[in-house]
Design a protein around this motif. Structure first.
Motif, PDB file in Angstrom:
ATOM      1  N   LEU A  57     -20.697 -23.313  13.229  1.00  0.00           N
ATOM      2  CA  LEU A  57     -21.723 -22.599  12.234  1.00  0.00           C
ATOM      3  C   LEU A  57     -21.410 -23.417  11.333  1.00  0.00           C
ATOM      4  O   LEU A  57     -21.837 -23.650   9.893  1.00  0.00           O
ATOM      5  CB  LEU A  57     -20.509 -21.880  11.741  1.00  0.00           C
ATOM      6  CG  LEU A  57     -19.951 -20.379  12.289  1.00  0.00           C
ATOM      7  CD1 LEU A  57     -19.145 -19.723  11.981  1.00  0.00           C
ATOM      8  CD2 LEU A  57     -21.707 -19.888  12.576  1.00  0.00           C
ATOM      9  N   ALA A 100     -12.964 -10.861  13.438  1.00  0.00           N
ATOM     10  CA  ALA A 100     -14.041 -11.674  14.084  1.00  0.00           C
ATOM     11  C   ALA A 100     -13.872 -13.051  13.616  1.00  0.00           C
ATOM     12  O   ALA A 100     -14.816 -13.442  13.619  1.00  0.00           O
ATOM     13  CB  ALA A 100     -15.452 -11.286  14.841  1.00  0.00           C
ATOM     14  N   GLY A 101     -13.270 -13.205  12.219  1.00  0.00           N
ATOM     15  CA  GLY A 101     -13.313 -14.501  11.164  1.00  0.00           C
ATOM     16  C   GLY A 101     -13.690 -13.597  10.110  1.00  0.00           C
ATOM     17  O   GLY A 101     -14.094 -12.358   9.424  1.00  0.00           O
ATOM     18  N   ALA A 146     -14.955  -8.331  10.387  1.00  0.00           N
ATOM     19  CA  ALA A 146     -15.074  -9.512   9.436  1.00  0.00           C
ATOM     20  C   ALA A 146     -14.406  -9.157   8.226  1.00  0.00           C
ATOM     21  O   ALA A 146     -14.078  -8.583   8.286  1.00  0.00           O
ATOM     22  CB  ALA A 146     -16.366  -9.945   9.786  1.00  0.00           C
ATOM     23  N   ASP A 162     -16.868 -12.819   6.954  1.00  0.00           N
ATOM     24  CA  ASP A 162     -17.729 -12.734   6.569  1.00  0.00           C
ATOM     25  C   ASP A 162     -19.164 -13.719   6.905  1.00  0.00           C
ATOM     26  O   ASP A 162     -18.924 -14.098   5.596  1.00  0.00           O
ATOM     27  CB  ASP A 162     -17.712 -11.301   5.491  1.00  0.00           C
ATOM     28  CG  ASP A 162     -18.883 -10.671   6.134  1.00  0.00           C
ATOM     29  OD1 ASP A 162     -20.427 -11.160   6.793  1.00  0.00           O
ATOM     30  OD2 ASP A 162     -18.460  -8.931   6.353  1.00  0.00           O
ATOM     31  N   ILE A 163     -19.627 -14.205   8.038  1.00  0.00           N
ATOM     32  CA  ILE A 163     -20.944 -14.507   7.606  1.00  0.00           C
ATOM     33  C   ILE A 163     -21.525 -14.612   7.332  1.00  0.00           C
ATOM     34  O   ILE A 163     -21.736 -15.605   5.817  1.00  0.00           O
ATOM     35  CB  ILE A 163     -21.214 -15.445   9.192  1.00  0.00           C
ATOM     36  CG1 ILE A 163     -19.598 -15.396  10.387  1.00  0.00           C
ATOM     37  CG2 ILE A 163     -21.918 -16.379   9.604  1.00  0.00           C
ATOM     38  CD1 ILE A 163     -20.554 -15.886  10.866  1.00  0.00           C
ATOM     39  N   LYS A 164     -21.997 -13.532   6.530  1.00  0.00           N
ATOM     40  CA  LYS A 164     -23.047 -13.062   6.118  1.00  0.00           C
ATOM     41  C   LYS A 164     -22.820 -12.631   4.591  1.00  0.00           C
ATOM     42  O   LYS A 164     -23.589 -13.339   4.417  1.00  0.00           O
ATOM     43  CB  LYS A 164     -23.455 -11.650   6.644  1.00  0.00           C
ATOM     44  CG  LYS A 164     -23.941 -11.244   7.450  1.00  0.00           C
ATOM     45  CD  LYS A 164     -24.012  -9.778   8.787  1.00  0.00           C
ATOM     46  CE  LYS A 164     -24.425 -10.342  10.152  1.00  0.00           C
ATOM     47  NZ  LYS A 164     -24.097  -8.239  10.648  1.00  0.00           N
ATOM     48  N   GLN A 192     -18.358  -2.241  12.224  1.00  0.00           N
ATOM     49  CA  GLN A 192     -19.718  -2.195  12.378  1.00  0.00           C
ATOM     50  C   GLN A 192     -19.930  -4.067  12.233  1.00  0.00           C
ATOM     51  O   GLN A 192     -20.268  -4.938  12.284  1.00  0.00           O
ATOM     52  CB  GLN A 192     -20.406  -1.543  10.906  1.00  0.00           C
ATOM     53  CG  GLN A 192     -20.193  -1.877   9.618  1.00  0.00           C
ATOM     54  CD  GLN A 192     -18.932  -1.820   9.090  1.00  0.00           C
ATOM     55  OE1 GLN A 192     -17.458  -0.483   9.714  1.00  0.00           O
ATOM     56  NE2 GLN A 192     -18.416  -1.840   7.739  1.00  0.00           N
ATOM     57  N   PHE A 235     -11.588 -18.477  -0.956  1.00  0.00           N
ATOM     58  CA  PHE A 235     -10.397 -17.686   0.618  1.00  0.00           C
ATOM     59  C   PHE A 235      -9.251 -17.962  -0.777  1.00  0.00           C
ATOM     60  O   PHE A 235      -8.174 -17.972  -0.044  1.00  0.00           O
ATOM     61  CB  PHE A 235     -10.986 -18.431   1.536  1.00  0.00           C
ATOM     62  CG  PHE A 235     -11.581 -18.333   2.550  1.00  0.00           C
ATOM     63  CD1 PHE A 235     -11.977 -17.129   2.453  1.00  0.00           C
ATOM     64  CD2 PHE A 235     -12.255 -19.535   2.915  1.00  0.00           C
ATOM     65  CE1 PHE A 235     -12.923 -16.961   2.860  1.00  0.00           C
ATOM     66  CE2 PHE A 235     -13.357 -19.518   3.918  1.00  0.00           C
ATOM     67  CZ  PHE A 235     -14.161 -17.672   3.661  1.00  0.00           C
ATOM     68  N   LEU A 264     -10.863 -14.498  15.451  1.00  0.00           N
ATOM     69  CA  LEU A 264     -11.338 -15.845  15.302  1.00  0.00           C
ATOM     70  C   LEU A 264     -11.766 -15.862  14.152  1.00  0.00           C
ATOM     71  O   LEU A 264     -11.210 -15.531  13.285  1.00  0.00           O
ATOM     72  CB  LEU A 264     -12.694 -15.975  16.321  1.00  0.00           C
ATOM     73  CG  LEU A 264     -12.875 -14.639  17.698  1.00  0.00           C
ATOM     74  CD1 LEU A 264     -14.156 -14.578  17.697  1.00  0.00           C
ATOM     75  CD2 LEU A 264     -11.964 -15.925  18.122  1.00  0.00           C
ATOM     76  N   GLY A 265     -11.461 -17.178  14.041  1.00  0.00           N
ATOM     77  CA  GLY A 265     -11.450 -18.134  12.989  1.00  0.00           C
ATOM     78  C   GLY A 265     -10.290 -17.523  11.524  1.00  0.00           C
ATOM     79  O   GLY A 265      -9.464 -17.809  11.879  1.00  0.00           O
ATOM     80  N   LYS A 268     -11.329  -3.595  20.272  1.00  0.00           N
ATOM     81  CA  LYS A 268     -12.653  -4.439  20.712  1.00  0.00           C
ATOM     82  C   LYS A 268     -12.227  -6.233  19.869  1.00  0.00           C
ATOM     83  O   LYS A 268     -11.646  -7.095  20.148  1.00  0.00           O
ATOM     84  CB  LYS A 268     -13.528  -4.779  20.551  1.00  0.00           C
ATOM     85  CG  LYS A 268     -14.820  -5.905  20.403  1.00  0.00           C
ATOM     86  CD  LYS A 268     -16.226  -5.444  21.137  1.00  0.00           C
ATOM     87  CE  LYS A 268     -17.175  -6.255  20.867  1.00  0.00           C
ATOM     88  NZ  LYS A 268     -17.751  -5.944  21.171  1.00  0.00           N
ATOM     89  N   VAL A 319     -19.155 -25.678   9.595  1.00  0.00           N
ATOM     90  CA  VAL A 319     -17.819 -25.569   8.745  1.00  0.00           C
ATOM     91  C   VAL A 319     -16.557 -26.085  10.219  1.00  0.00           C
ATOM     92  O   VAL A 319     -17.018 -26.076  10.985  1.00  0.00           O
ATOM     93  CB  VAL A 319     -18.250 -24.209   8.048  1.00  0.00           C
ATOM     94  CG1 VAL A 319     -19.269 -24.029   7.474  1.00  0.00           C
ATOM     95  CG2 VAL A 319     -17.918 -23.047   8.952  1.00  0.00           C
ATOM     96  N   ILE A 320     -15.732 -25.737   8.817  1.00  0.00           N
ATOM     97  CA  ILE A 320     -13.880 -25.982   9.332  1.00  0.00           C
ATOM     98  C   ILE A 320     -13.229 -25.129   9.035  1.00  0.00           C
ATOM     99  O   ILE A 320     -13.877 -23.681   8.222  1.00  0.00           O
ATOM    100  CB  ILE A 320     -13.208 -27.066   9.182  1.00  0.00           C
ATOM    101  CG1 ILE A 320     -13.456 -27.751   7.559  1.00  0.00           C
ATOM    102  CG2 ILE A 320     -14.546 -28.380   9.692  1.00  0.00           C
ATOM    103  CD1 ILE A 320     -12.214 -28.223   7.001  1.00  0.00           C
ATOM    104  N   PRO A 321     -12.292 -24.325   9.982  1.00  0.00           N
ATOM    105  CA  PRO A 321     -11.557 -23.845   9.378  1.00  0.00           C
ATOM    106  C   PRO A 321     -10.881 -23.909   7.612  1.00  0.00           C
ATOM    107  O   PRO A 321     -11.141 -24.909   7.198  1.00  0.00           O
ATOM    108  CB  PRO A 321     -10.286 -23.535  10.104  1.00  0.00           C
ATOM    109  CG  PRO A 321     -10.551 -24.389  11.470  1.00  0.00           C
ATOM    110  CD  PRO A 321     -11.716 -25.087  10.530  1.00  0.00           C
ATOM    111  N   GLY A 322     -10.949 -22.764   7.113  1.00  0.00           N
ATOM    112  CA  GLY A 322     -10.804 -22.726   6.222  1.00  0.00           C
ATOM    113  C   GLY A 322      -9.843 -21.655   5.146  1.00  0.00           C
ATOM    114  O   GLY A 322      -9.664 -21.803   3.722  1.00  0.00           O
TER     115      GLY A 322
END
Ligand code: HXC
Length: 257
Positions: free
Chosen positions: A134, A63-64, A27, A66-68, A23, A84, A106-107, A59, A136-139
Motif C-alpha cells: 500500500l 484484515a488490517g 478492519a 481501515d484503509i478507507k 462488512q 495509532f 493482516l497488517g 474469515k 506504507v510500513i507497519p504502524g
C-alpha cells in the motif's frame, strides 16, 4: 453497554471480545479502537474477570487498519493525532489476553494479535504485514513485535514482500502458541483463559509483567526484576495456600490475597 463494532460475552471469569465489522473483514477503524479502549477499561476494573479472549470471524480476525478511513490523511494529520498511539492502551491491558485467530490477521490485525499475550490459531489462519503493498510500513508495532517473535529473517521477509504466512509456518516461527482445528478454536482459547483465571491473579499479573519485560530490558535486569517479584509473592496468602495444598494433596483455593 452495547458496542457498534464489538461483541462481548462472559463465560465465568472469562470475557470473550469478538471484533464485529463483517462488512470490512473487521478492519480496525477509529470506532473499534475507541470501543476497545472503553471495554478493556471496564474489564480491567471488573474483579469478576480473570482473562480475556479476543477473536474475530471465521474469515478474518482482522484484515488490517481501515484503509478507507486513513486513505485521505495527510502527514500533518497523522503526526498531530499521533495516529495509532491509542493502541498502546490495548497492549498495556494488565490482565492476560489471548488472541484466537481464524482467517486473515493482516497488517494492524496481525499487530493486534501480537499485542495479546499469546496467539492460538485455527489451521485456516493467515498472518502478514502487507503494508508495503500500500506504499506504507507497519504502524501498530509490526516491525518491532514481529521481529521479536520470529527473528529478523522472517520479519524482513514478511514486511518487505508483503507475503502471507499460514498457521503452520507461524507456529514453527514462534508467532503462534498453538494451532487447532477451526471448530475447536474458541473452546481451546476459552479453556486456556479459564485455566489462567483459576490461578492466583497476583501471580498471573506478575507472569504477564515479567515475561513482557523480557522484551524491554537486559537479561540481568530482567532476572533481578523476576527474582524480586518472586520474593514478593511470599507475602501473599495465595502462596501459602498454593504450597499448603500441594503438600496436603488437595486443590488450592486462591483468594487473590
Ligand atoms: C478497509 C477492508 C480492509 C481494510 C478488507 N476490506 N480489508 N476495508 N480496510 N484493511 C473490505 C474490502 O474493501 C471489502 O469491502 C470487504 O472488506 C471484503 O474484502 P474483499 O477484499 O472483497 O475480500 P477478499 O477478496 O476475500 O480479500 C480478502 C483480503 C483483502 C485478501 C484480506 O480484503 C485485502 O487484501 N485486504 C487488505 C489487507 C491489507 O492490506 N491490510 C493492511 C492494511 S494497512 P467492499 O465494500 O469493497 O466490498 C494496516 C497498517 C497499519 O493495517 C499501519 C499503516 C500505517
Amino acid at each position: 453497554m452495547t458496542y457498534e463494532t464489538l461483541l462481548l460475552e462472559t463465560r465465568g471469569r472469562v470475557a470473550i471480545i469478538t471484533l464485529n465489522r463483517p462488512q470490512a473483514l473487521n478492519a480496525l477503524n477509529s470506532t473499534v479502537l475507541a470501543e476497545m479502549r472503553q471495554l478493556l477499561g471496564e474489564l480491567q476494573a471488573d474483579d469478576g474477570i480473570g482473562a480475556v479472549v479476543l477473536t474475530g470471524s471465521e474469515k478474518a480476525f482482522a484484515a488490517g487498519a481501515d484503509i478507507k478511513e486513513m486513505q485521505s490523511l495527510e502527514f500533518v494529520d497523522a503526526y498531530r493525532a499521533d495516529l495509532f498511539s491509542g493502541w498502546d492502551d490495548v497492549a498495556g491491558f494488565r490482565k492476560p489476553m489471548i488472541a484466537a485467530v481464524s482467517g486473515f490477521a493482516l497488517g494492524g490485525g496481525c499487530e493486534l494479535a501480537m499485542m495479546c499475550d499469546f496467539i492460538i490459531a485455527a489451521k485456516t489462519a493467515k498472518f502478514g504485514q502487507p503494508e508495503i503493498t500500500l506504499g506504507v510500513i507497519p504502524g501498530m508495532g509490526g516491525t518491532q513485535r514481529l521481529t521479536r517473535a520470529v527473528g529478523k529473517a522472517k520479519a524482513m521477509d514478511l514486511c518487505l514482500t508483503g507475503r502471507l504466512m499460514d498457521a503452520h509456518e507461524a507456529e514453527s516461527a514462534g508467532l503462534v502458541a498453538r494451532v487447532v482445528d477451526q471448530e475447536r478454536l474458541l473452546d481451546e482459547a476459552v479453556a486456556a483463559a479459564e485455566k489462567i483465571a483459576s490461578f492466583s491473579q497476583t501471580a498471573v499479573g506478575m507472569v504477564k509483567e515479567t515475561v513482557s519485560r523480557a522484551f524491554e530490558q537486559t537479561l540481568s535486569e530482567g532476572l533481578r526484576f523476576e527474582r524480586r517479584l518472586f520474593h514478593s509473592l511470599f507475602a501473599t496468602q495465595d502462596q501459602k495456600e498454593g504450597m499448603a495444598a500441594f503438600t496436603e494433596k488437595r486443590k488450592p483455593v486462591f483468594k487473590n490475597r
